[in-house]
Design a protein around this motif. Structure first.
Motif, PDB file in Angstrom:
ATOM      1  N   ARG A  20      -1.751   2.732   3.216  1.00  0.00           N
ATOM      2  CA  ARG A  20      -2.607   1.608   2.841  1.00  0.00           C
ATOM      3  C   ARG A  20      -3.189   0.992   4.105  1.00  0.00           C
ATOM      4  NH1 ARG A  20       1.984  -2.729   0.992  1.00  0.00           N
ATOM      5  NH2 ARG A  20       2.396  -3.514   3.069  1.00  0.00           N
ATOM      6  N   ARG A  66      -3.029  -4.699  -2.932  1.00  0.00           N
ATOM      7  CA  ARG A  66      -1.608  -4.666  -3.306  1.00  0.00           C
ATOM      8  C   ARG A  66      -1.357  -5.341  -4.655  1.00  0.00           C
ATOM      9  NH1 ARG A  66      -2.038  -4.181   1.817  1.00  0.00           N
ATOM     10  NH2 ARG A  66      -1.790  -6.051   3.025  1.00  0.00           N
ATOM     11  N   TYR A  67      -2.309  -5.217  -5.541  1.00  0.00           N
ATOM     12  CA  TYR A  67      -2.222  -5.777  -6.888  1.00  0.00           C
ATOM     13  C   TYR A  67      -1.384  -4.837  -7.743  1.00  0.00           C
ATOM     14  CZ  TYR A  67      -4.056  -8.178 -11.065  1.00  0.00           C
ATOM     15  OH  TYR A  67      -4.199  -8.900 -12.216  1.00  0.00           O
ATOM     16  N   ARG A  68      -0.460  -5.380  -8.480  1.00  0.00           N
ATOM     17  CA  ARG A  68       0.457  -4.538  -9.257  1.00  0.00           C
ATOM     18  C   ARG A  68      -0.161  -4.118 -10.588  1.00  0.00           C
ATOM     19  NH1 ARG A  68       5.642  -3.978  -7.310  1.00  0.00           N
ATOM     20  NH2 ARG A  68       6.089  -5.355  -5.571  1.00  0.00           N
ATOM     21  N   ARG A 119      -1.449   1.665  -8.351  1.00  0.00           N
ATOM     22  CA  ARG A 119      -1.614   0.895  -7.107  1.00  0.00           C
ATOM     23  C   ARG A 119      -2.977   1.129  -6.450  1.00  0.00           C
ATOM     24  NH1 ARG A 119       2.610  -2.002  -4.718  1.00  0.00           N
ATOM     25  NH2 ARG A 119       4.355  -1.990  -6.142  1.00  0.00           N
TER      26      ARG A 119
END
Length: 172
Positions: free
Chosen positions: A17, A39-41, A45
């Motif tokens: 990332r 980094r949003y769940r 991903r």
């Protein structure tokens, strides 16, 4: 043949990332006034997420996601493995990544997300067009979701791969 410890050290330094292509795209999107999350769940991903309009953007590395042979001017996907050590392992690994990409895209589409995938090589050669496509997608999805909240819901999920609007990358 390289010492396995050296290979392990090299592979551990490969970032998953905040890679340079991701950062370039994020910067360009930010300068266009688009606000997003990292980094949003959510399933798979994604590298960049626009939660309101439900758009997930994946920046795929050419080698890891099966596009390296095109970038390197080889005749086929299989040709890139001809002179590799442990060719079967790498072939299976990359094919597995490509299958997972398809599965994740379908899972997100089933959950009413729009998926946009772009290879790092396209970002290097055509960043402005990629940013235009993402901006248009995000803004139209946001407007559509606003209209839906005041009217009846409509079917609006889909997979947009590298701007083609098809379920598969247009180069495949």
């Amino acid at each position: 043949m390289r010492d396995p410890q050296i290979t392990s050290k090299i592979m551990s330094s490969v970032k998953s990332r905040d890679t340079r292509p991701e950062m370039v795209l994020r910067s360009a999107l930010w300068h266009r006034g688009l606000r997003f999350r990292v980094r949003y769940r959510v399933t798979g991903r994604p590298d960049i997420v626009f939660p309101g309009p439900r758009v997930a953007v994946f920046v795929d590395g050419d080698f890891w996601h099966g596009n390296s042979w095109r970038v390197r001017g080889m005749s086929s996907f299989e040709a890139q493995f001809e002179r590799m050590n442990n060719a079967e392992f790498w072939r299976a690994k990359i094919i597995g990544n490509m299958l997972r990409d398809e599965r994740v895209a379908q899972d997100l589409a089933d959950a009413d997300w729009t998926v946009y995938r772009v290879f790092e090589s396209r970002l290097k050669t055509d960043l402005a067009s990629v940013v235009d496509e993402i901006e248009q997608l995000v803004r139209s999805k946001a407007a559509s979701r606003r209209r839906q909240s005041t009217t009846s819901p409509e079917e609006s999920n889909g997979i947009l791969v590298d701007g083609s609007g098809e379920g598969k990358c247009r180069d495949q």
